[in-house]
Design an enzyme around this catalytic site. Structure first.
Site, PDB file in Angstrom:
ATOM      1  N   GLY A 192       0.821  -1.202   0.000  1.00  0.00           N
ATOM      2  CA  GLY A 192       0.000   0.000   0.000  1.00  0.00           C
ATOM      3  C   GLY A 192       0.853   1.249   0.000  1.00  0.00           C
ATOM      4  N   GLU A 252       4.988  -6.767   0.783  1.00  0.00           N
ATOM      5  CA  GLU A 252       4.741  -7.208  -0.595  1.00  0.00           C
ATOM      6  C   GLU A 252       4.433  -6.018  -1.486  1.00  0.00           C
ATOM      7  OE1 GLU A 252       1.707 -10.392   1.151  1.00  0.00           O
ATOM      8  OE2 GLU A 252       0.800  -8.635   0.263  1.00  0.00           O
ATOM      9  N   PRO A 253       5.398  -5.183  -1.747  1.00  0.00           N
ATOM     10  CA  PRO A 253       5.142  -4.006  -2.560  1.00  0.00           C
ATOM     11  C   PRO A 253       5.014  -4.344  -4.041  1.00  0.00           C
ATOM     12  CG  PRO A 253       7.450  -4.096  -1.916  1.00  0.00           C
ATOM     13  CD  PRO A 253       6.794  -5.282  -1.280  1.00  0.00           C
ATOM     14  N   GLY A 254       4.071  -3.686  -4.687  1.00  0.00           N
ATOM     15  CA  GLY A 254       3.956  -3.784  -6.132  1.00  0.00           C
ATOM     16  C   GLY A 254       4.274  -2.419  -6.724  1.00  0.00           C
ATOM     17  N   ARG A 300      -6.064   3.039 -15.470  1.00  0.00           N
ATOM     18  CA  ARG A 300      -6.106   3.688 -14.152  1.00  0.00           C
ATOM     19  C   ARG A 300      -6.837   5.032 -14.136  1.00  0.00           C
ATOM     20  NH1 ARG A 300      -2.377   5.127 -11.308  1.00  0.00           N
ATOM     21  NH2 ARG A 300      -3.098   4.292  -9.335  1.00  0.00           N
ATOM     22  N   TYR A 307      -9.763   4.499 -11.646  1.00  0.00           N
ATOM     23  CA  TYR A 307      -9.487   5.026 -10.296  1.00  0.00           C
ATOM     24  C   TYR A 307      -9.398   6.551 -10.262  1.00  0.00           C
ATOM     25  CZ  TYR A 307      -7.651   0.234  -9.749  1.00  0.00           C
ATOM     26  OH  TYR A 307      -7.474  -1.125  -9.731  1.00  0.00           O
ATOM     27  N   CYS A 354     -13.962   4.119 -28.124  1.00  0.00           N
ATOM     28  CA  CYS A 354     -15.312   4.680 -28.144  1.00  0.00           C
ATOM     29  C   CYS A 354     -15.920   4.637 -26.756  1.00  0.00           C
ATOM     30  CB  CYS A 354     -16.167   3.956 -29.170  1.00  0.00           C
ATOM     31  SG  CYS A 354     -15.644   4.398 -30.830  1.00  0.00           S
ATOM     32  N   GLU A 355     -15.363   5.452 -25.920  1.00  0.00           N
ATOM     33  CA  GLU A 355     -15.755   5.662 -24.525  1.00  0.00           C
ATOM     34  C   GLU A 355     -15.119   6.998 -24.200  1.00  0.00           C
ATOM     35  OE1 GLU A 355     -16.911   3.627 -21.841  1.00  0.00           O
ATOM     36  OE2 GLU A 355     -17.040   1.679 -22.840  1.00  0.00           O
ATOM     37  N   TYR A 406       0.208  -1.568 -12.778  1.00  0.00           N
ATOM     38  CA  TYR A 406      -1.199  -1.665 -13.164  1.00  0.00           C
ATOM     39  C   TYR A 406      -1.467  -0.960 -14.490  1.00  0.00           C
ATOM     40  CZ  TYR A 406      -1.091  -3.079  -8.346  1.00  0.00           C
ATOM     41  OH  TYR A 406      -0.748  -3.711  -7.180  1.00  0.00           O
TER      42      TYR A 406
END
Ligand SMILES: *Cc1c(COP(=O)(O)O)cnc(C)c1O
Length: 410
Positions: A227, A268-270, A307, A311, A337-338, A365
Site C-alpha cells: 500500500g 509485498e510491494p507492487g 487507471r 481510479y 469509443c468511450e 497496473y
C-alpha cells in the site's frame, strides 16, 4: 526521466529514438529505477530480518519478475497462474507467497503441490486446509484489521465491508480451528489497500497484528502487505517509508522480544517498486478544437492504461517531441469509443499531430490491466537495462486476438 539538450532520456536511453525504433504505443520500464525503489525499502528497515515479496500483479513481464529476483526479492502472487510464472522465472517455491481471494480449494491444493507458502483468506478454506493437511503443511493467515486505508474505495481492502481476509475479531474462532486440526500457522498477514497516505493508519494495523500474534505459537514471520504510495503529481504525499521503517522496526523488536523468537518482517510491494520505472509512449493522432476544449487524441486509451478511467488516477503527461514550445491547455484522450480521458486540462508544450507524448508512472497496473477492447491490440514492452533498450514483449497482432476464436462456418 532526464531532460538534457531538449531530449528526454530514461536510464541513459533517448526516448524519441526508442519510440521510433519500436513504434508506439510502447511501454518502457527502467531497471535502475526499480533497483532504486527496492533499495529504499531495504535501507528503511536496517535492523530487522526483512523480506520483500514483489506483488507481480502490478507488472508481470517475466523479465521484470526475474530482475526483481536478481535483486533478492521474493514474490507475492494472487493466482495459480502467477505462481506458475514465478516458478518459470526461477523463484524457489519457498520464496513465493500465494495470497488468493475466493479461489476454489483445488487451486490451493495445486499451490501446496508446488510447495509455495499459502496465505489463507477465509474460514472455509482454513477448515478445509486443516482437514486435508493437519500439521503437515504450514500456512499464513490473512487477517483483516478493519482499517480504512487506501486512496480510493476501489483499492481499499481492509475496511469492514471488505471481502479480503479474516476479521481480526474472529481470532478466537481461528484459534479453535487451528487447535482442532493442529494447523501450523507460521505467518500472519495484512494488506489494507493501495495508496496509503497516513503512515499512522498503517502502524495501527501493524499494532493490531502484533496483538494477534500472541495467539499463535509457531510464527516465523509477519507480513504487513503493501500500500506504499508513490507520487503521481507534484505535491503528492507519498508514504513516508523512513517513518514507517523506524516505527515498525521499534515495535517489531519489542514484539519479538515478547514473543521470545526472532521473526522475519515481510512486505509485498507492487506499485512502490515498479510504478515510477514505467512510461507509456503514445502518439498524438489529432488535435481537435471544440467550443470548450482542445483535445489531443492519441493512439492509445483506457485499453492500455485503465487507471485514469477506473481510479480517477492522475498520470503526468509530457510532450517529448516539443520540449521548448509555449504551454497550452489540452485534454489528452484515447481513441476508444468511450470517454477515456487520460489527462484532463493539462498544460503541455504545444502539441502537433505526430508528436510523441510520455505518460509517466505507468509501470504499475498499466500493461497488466490492459485489454483488447475495441479490438485494439496491446502495446509492445521494452526494458531499459545497462543503458540498453531491450524488447521484452512483441506488439500484439490481430492474429493474436483471433487465435482462440472458432469460426463455425456461418
Ligand atoms: C495488490 C497487492 C499488493 C500490492 O499492492 P501495491 O499497492 O501495488 O503495493 C500486495 N499484496 C496483496 C495481497 C495484493 O493483493
Amino acid at each position: 526521466m532526464q531532460l538534457n539538450k531538449n531530449r528526454y532520456s530514461l536510464g541513459g536511453v533517448d526516448l524519441l529514438e526508442t519510440a521510433q525504433k519500436f513504434g508506439t504505443p510502447l511501454y518502457i520500464y527502467d531497471a535502475e529505477t526499480i533497483k532504486r525503489q527496492y533499495d529504499k525499502l531495504i535501507v528503511a528497515f536496517p535492523e530487522v530480518k526483512l523480506k520483500l515479496k514483489y506483488a507481480c500483479k502490478a507488472l508481470n513481464n517475466i523479465n521484470i519478475i526475474k530482475y526483481l529476483k536478481s535483486l533478492g526479492s521474493g514474490l507475492d502472487t494472487v493466482s495459480i497462474e502467477e505462481v506458475e510464472i514465478g516458478l518459470k522465472a526461477g523463484y524457489e517455491p519457498s520464496d513465493i507467497l500465494y495470497t488468493p481471494n475466493c479461489v476454489a480449494f483445488s487451486e490451493i491444493k495445486k499451490a501446496v503441490e508446488y510447495g509455495v507458502t499459502i496465505n489463507i483468506d477465509n474460514m472455509s478454506i482454513l477448515e478445509q486446509f486443516g482437514h486435508e493437511y493437519g500439521n503437515t503443511v504450514p500456512c499464513c493467515i490473512r487477517l483483516n484489521p478493519h482499517i480504512m486505508a487506501g486512496g480510493n474505495s476501489h483499492i481499499s481492502v481492509g475496511h469492514i465491508d471488505s471481502k479480503f481476509g479474516i476479521s481480526i475479531y474472529q481470532v478466537p474462532l481461528i484459534k479453535r480451528i487451528v487447535n482442532n486440526h493442529k494447523i501450523k500457522v507460521t505467518g500472519l498477514h495484512m494488506h489494507t489497500g493501495s495508496d496509503i497516505l497516513d503512515a499512522d493508519v498503517f502502524l495501527r494495523g501493524a499494532d493490531l497484528l502484533f496483538e494477534a500474534a500472541q495467539n499463535f505459537t509457531d510464527l516465523e514471520y509477519m507480513d504487513f502487505g503493501s500500500g506504499f504510495k508513490v507520487s503521481y503529481k507534484e505535491g503528492d504525499i507519498t508514504t513516508d517509508i523512513n517513518k514507517i521503517g523506524k516505527k515498525i522496526t521499534a515495535n517489531f523488536k519489542k514484539l519479538t522480544k515478547h514473543y521470545g523468537r526472532e521473526l522475519e518482517l515481510w512486505f509485498e510491494p507492487g506499485k512502490f517498486l515498479v510504478s515510477e520505472s514505467g512510461v507509456l509512449l503514445v502518439q498524438a493522432n489529432v488535435v481537435k478544437q471544440t467550443l470548450s476544449t482542445v483535445f489531443v487524441g492519441v493512439n492509445s486509451g483506457q485499453n492500455h492504461l485503465l487507471r485514469p478511467k477506473m481510479y480517477d488516477a492522475y498520470h503526468n503527461i509530457i510532450n517529448i517531441s516539443n520540449t521548448k514550445g509555449s504551454k497550452r491547455i489540452y485534454s489528452v484522450v484515447g481513441y476508444i469509443c468511450e470517454t477515456d480521458t487520460l489527462g484532463y486540462d493539462r498544460k503541455l508544450n504545444e502539441v502537433k499531430e505526430g508528436d510523441i507524448l510520455a505518460i509517466l508512472n505507468a509501470g504499475a497496473y498499466g500493461f497488466t490491466m490492459s485489454s483488447n477492447y475495441n479490438s485494439r491490440t496491446r502495446p509492445a514492452e521494452v526494458m531499459i537495462i545497462n543503458g540498453e533498450a531491450k524488447l521484452i514483449r512483441e506488439r500484439e497482432t490481430l492474429e493474436d486476438q483471433l487465435k482462440h476464436q472458432i469460426d463455425i462456418g456461418l
